[in-house]
Motif scaffolding. Structure first.
Motif, PDB file in Angstrom:
ATOM      1  N   HIS A 195     -43.271 -21.451   2.090  1.00  0.00           N
ATOM      2  CA  HIS A 195     -43.008 -22.228   3.299  1.00  0.00           C
ATOM      3  C   HIS A 195     -44.270 -22.951   3.773  1.00  0.00           C
ATOM      4  O   HIS A 195     -44.202 -24.083   4.264  1.00  0.00           O
ATOM      5  N   ARG A 196     -45.409 -22.312   3.621  1.00  0.00           N
ATOM      6  CA  ARG A 196     -46.670 -22.947   4.015  1.00  0.00           C
ATOM      7  C   ARG A 196     -46.964 -24.148   3.115  1.00  0.00           C
ATOM      8  O   ARG A 196     -47.402 -25.199   3.601  1.00  0.00           O
ATOM      9  N   TYR A 197     -46.717 -24.002   1.831  1.00  0.00           N
ATOM     10  CA  TYR A 197     -46.952 -25.120   0.907  1.00  0.00           C
ATOM     11  C   TYR A 197     -45.976 -26.267   1.186  1.00  0.00           C
ATOM     12  O   TYR A 197     -46.330 -27.444   1.075  1.00  0.00           O
ATOM     13  N   ALA A 216     -27.328 -28.278  -5.293  1.00  0.00           N
ATOM     14  CA  ALA A 216     -27.560 -26.903  -4.833  1.00  0.00           C
ATOM     15  C   ALA A 216     -28.952 -26.773  -4.213  1.00  0.00           C
ATOM     16  O   ALA A 216     -29.136 -26.063  -3.204  1.00  0.00           O
ATOM     17  N   TYR A 217     -29.926 -27.467  -4.789  1.00  0.00           N
ATOM     18  CA  TYR A 217     -31.282 -27.417  -4.255  1.00  0.00           C
ATOM     19  C   TYR A 217     -31.339 -28.080  -2.878  1.00  0.00           C
ATOM     20  O   TYR A 217     -32.038 -27.605  -1.977  1.00  0.00           O
ATOM     21  N   ALA A 218     -30.603 -29.169  -2.706  1.00  0.00           N
ATOM     22  CA  ALA A 218     -30.544 -29.820  -1.393  1.00  0.00           C
ATOM     23  C   ALA A 218     -29.987 -28.850  -0.340  1.00  0.00           C
ATOM     24  O   ALA A 218     -30.486 -28.795   0.800  1.00  0.00           O
ATOM     25  N   GLU A 219     -28.985 -28.080  -0.726  1.00  0.00           N
ATOM     26  CA  GLU A 219     -28.429 -27.092   0.197  1.00  0.00           C
ATOM     27  C   GLU A 219     -29.449 -26.013   0.530  1.00  0.00           C
ATOM     28  O   GLU A 219     -29.551 -25.560   1.683  1.00  0.00           O
ATOM     29  N   LYS A 220     -30.235 -25.601  -0.462  1.00  0.00           N
ATOM     30  CA  LYS A 220     -31.274 -24.591  -0.220  1.00  0.00           C
ATOM     31  C   LYS A 220     -32.323 -25.113   0.749  1.00  0.00           C
ATOM     32  O   LYS A 220     -32.739 -24.388   1.675  1.00  0.00           O
ATOM     33  N   LEU A 221     -32.769 -26.354   0.553  1.00  0.00           N
ATOM     34  CA  LEU A 221     -33.781 -26.906   1.447  1.00  0.00           C
ATOM     35  C   LEU A 221     -33.250 -27.014   2.873  1.00  0.00           C
ATOM     36  O   LEU A 221     -33.989 -26.775   3.836  1.00  0.00           O
ATOM     37  N   HIS A 222     -31.983 -27.354   2.995  1.00  0.00           N
ATOM     38  CA  HIS A 222     -31.372 -27.421   4.330  1.00  0.00           C
ATOM     39  C   HIS A 222     -31.303 -26.034   4.954  1.00  0.00           C
ATOM     40  O   HIS A 222     -31.690 -25.834   6.118  1.00  0.00           O
ATOM     41  N   ARG A 223     -30.833 -25.073   4.178  1.00  0.00           N
ATOM     42  CA  ARG A 223     -30.608 -23.720   4.694  1.00  0.00           C
ATOM     43  C   ARG A 223     -31.923 -22.978   4.964  1.00  0.00           C
ATOM     44  O   ARG A 223     -32.097 -22.370   6.033  1.00  0.00           O
ATOM     45  N   ASP A 224     -32.864 -23.031   4.015  1.00  0.00           N
ATOM     46  CA  ASP A 224     -34.059 -22.190   4.089  1.00  0.00           C
ATOM     47  C   ASP A 224     -35.278 -22.894   4.683  1.00  0.00           C
ATOM     48  O   ASP A 224     -36.201 -22.226   5.162  1.00  0.00           O
ATOM     49  N   TYR A 225     -35.286 -24.223   4.641  1.00  0.00           N
ATOM     50  CA  TYR A 225     -36.473 -24.957   5.104  1.00  0.00           C
ATOM     51  C   TYR A 225     -36.159 -25.949   6.220  1.00  0.00           C
ATOM     52  O   TYR A 225     -37.063 -26.645   6.693  1.00  0.00           O
ATOM     53  N   GLY A 226     -34.901 -26.025   6.611  1.00  0.00           N
ATOM     54  CA  GLY A 226     -34.535 -26.932   7.692  1.00  0.00           C
ATOM     55  C   GLY A 226     -34.713 -28.397   7.353  1.00  0.00           C
ATOM     56  O   GLY A 226     -34.846 -29.234   8.260  1.00  0.00           O
ATOM     57  N   TYR A 227     -34.675 -28.719   6.054  1.00  0.00           N
ATOM     58  CA  TYR A 227     -34.890 -30.104   5.623  1.00  0.00           C
ATOM     59  C   TYR A 227     -33.531 -30.791   5.472  1.00  0.00           C
ATOM     60  O   TYR A 227     -32.708 -30.389   4.646  1.00  0.00           O
ATOM     61  N   THR A 228     -33.311 -31.827   6.268  1.00  0.00           N
ATOM     62  CA  THR A 228     -31.980 -32.445   6.351  1.00  0.00           C
ATOM     63  C   THR A 228     -31.976 -33.890   5.865  1.00  0.00           C
ATOM     64  O   THR A 228     -31.041 -34.631   6.155  1.00  0.00           O
ATOM     65  N   GLN A 229     -33.015 -34.291   5.121  1.00  0.00           N
ATOM     66  CA  GLN A 229     -33.161 -35.700   4.757  1.00  0.00           C
ATOM     67  C   GLN A 229     -32.554 -36.060   3.393  1.00  0.00           C
ATOM     68  O   GLN A 229     -32.703 -37.188   2.937  1.00  0.00           O
ATOM     69  N   LEU A 230     -31.862 -35.129   2.754  1.00  0.00           N
ATOM     70  CA  LEU A 230     -31.319 -35.362   1.415  1.00  0.00           C
ATOM     71  C   LEU A 230     -29.852 -35.757   1.476  1.00  0.00           C
ATOM     72  O   LEU A 230     -29.036 -35.056   2.065  1.00  0.00           O
TER      73      LEU A 230
END
Length: 433
Positions: free
Chosen positions: A103-105, A148-162
């Motif tokens: 998460h830091r990276y 699936a990776y886009a869903e992971k970034l949304h779920r685990d990192y709060g990234y919604t730009q994909l």
């Protein structure tokens, strides 16, 4: 042979589209005589100029040494993509660094993109940040993995730009039947890479950094004070920042054993006019899923800038032939289009594709090996090294904690072994594996 001179004329930019459309920048003088500095920066690309800018803003006496012109190397020749994340995805980063550090990276990579956009705005640089980088998948399994990776970034990192794309979506975006689907990352973007470099040089100079072009470094003498020698001068400094990336040469053998220079190539077509919408229906950049990545975008005058192909020797191949083959695989209907520019450049990769941050000596820092992900990350690297010189080393130390294995055989044998490995992966691309 020195890669700085293997394919280019001394003190001149390559005959690229970027050089032809660069912002005005008067040459900086060659270093002559002995000068003293708080920090000597070797290399005037993204890393070095970002370090110089941030150090000068903090009141340090900074001297930058560049063998040719600012942005001469990969910083002025690349595809201009400002990507998200690290070079490896977050699934791999979690395995390597653990979930907390992953998460830091990720946040550091987000900070890197924000830094690029902030520098452009704050210093009124002669460059525009265009949002959007699409990822185009050759195979159905890659589409599933990408979504699936886009869903992971949304779920685990709060990234919604994909924005996920199916086959019809990618076809509507890029006008090619070659791909099965993909996504658009609206948090990423693209820039004119040389003009971004020139903008940083202008900002660093205004802040008080002294830049010397045509000043090839021949030797570094380490000690409490470090002496950096060029053909007609020397800098005596408290600290040195190595920002040479693929052009490090023999300045430091330990870094060279972990960082490998490779060559990559781009062509620019004639302006496409109304045909530009046949290539891209939105002003985004694109990269595909081949191991030897194809990447492209439209220029502001509607040329197709298409990058592809790699080489691992000293001399560049026939660039138009090398790049036209993958370009026409994606866009066969462009076979009648004229190529106006063709150029190559040398970047640097590492064994695991993660950047190599290291303390060469207590007062000598190095960052390199961005592995094709350097526009944002190299700019951040310069800031992190500036922070470390000023005693705030947390960010630099976090990056330096990433594992960074040596190439088998070290600096001496890395090249022939890499050629064997990359030839295998290139063959897999051609076979569609």
């Amino acid at each position: 042979m020195n890669l700085l001179f293997a394919n280019d004329k001394a003190g001149q930019y390559p005959a690229s589209y970027y050089a032809a459309t660069r912002a005005e920048l008067a040459p900086f003088p060659e270093l002559r005589g002995t000068v003293n500095a708080d920090v000597c920066v070797i290399g005037a690309g993204y890393t070095g100029l970002s370090a110089a800018l941030h150090l000068a803003q903090a009141g340090r006496r900074v001297v930058v040494l560049e063998a040719h012109r600012v942005g001469f190397g990969a910083s002025g020749r690349n595809g201009g993509q400002v990507g998200s994340g690290q070079r490896l995805d977050q699934v791999q980063m979690e395995k390597i660094a653990g979930r907390e550090n992953a998460h830091r990276y990720w946040q550091m990579a987000e900070d890197a993109k924000a830094l690029v956009k902030g520098l452009i705005k704050d210093h009124a640089m002669p460059v525009t940040f265009h949002p959007g980088v699409a990822h185009a998948c050759w195979h159905e399994r890659e589409v599933r993995d990408t979504h699936a990776y886009a869903e992971k970034l949304h779920r685990d990192y709060g990234y919604t730009q994909l924005e996920p794309l199916d086959r019809d979506g990618i076809r509507a975006l890029i006008g090619s039947d070659a791909y099965k689907g993909g996504e658009i990352d609206w948090g990423a973007g693209h820039v004119h890479p040389l003009n971004f470099t020139i903008g940083m040089a202008q900002a660093a100079s205004r802040a008080g950094a002294v830049i010397h072009e045509g000043s090839l470094v021949h030797r570094i003498d380490h000690g409490a004070k470090v002496t950096v020698a060029t053909g007609h001068g020397r800098v005596v400094a408290d600290h040195v920042i190595l920002a040479c990336n693929g052009y490090l040469g023999g300045l430091d053998r330990k870094v060279a054993a972990k960082v490998m220079p490779i060559n990559n190539f781009i062509v620019a077509t004639e302006p496409l006019g109304a045909r530009a919408v046949e290539v891209l229906s939105k002003p985004v950049a694109v990269a595909d899923t081949k191991f030897v990545v194809n990447y492209w975008r439209l220029s502001e005058d509607n040329r197709l800038l298409f990058g592809g192909g790699e080489s691992y020797g000293w001399k560049f191949p026939d660039i138009i032939k090398t790049v036209s083959k993958p370009m026409l695989e994606v866009y066969p209907h462009l076979k009648d289009v004229r190529i106006d520019y063709a150029w190559g450049g040398t970047l640097a990769i590492t064994m695991n594709r993660l950047p190599c941050f290291t303390r060469v000596a207590p007062n000598v820092l190095s960052a390199s090996g961005y592995s094709g992900h350097g526009v944002a990350l190299a700019t951040l690297a310069g800031k992190l090294m500036s922070d470390a010189v000023r005693g705030q080393s947390e960010g630099f130390d976090l990056m330096a904690a990433l594992p960074q294995p040596r190439f088998p055989g070290g600096a001496a044998m890395r090249w022939p072994l890499l050629v064997l490995a990359m030839t295998w992966f290139s063959m897999r691309d051609r076979m569609g594996v």
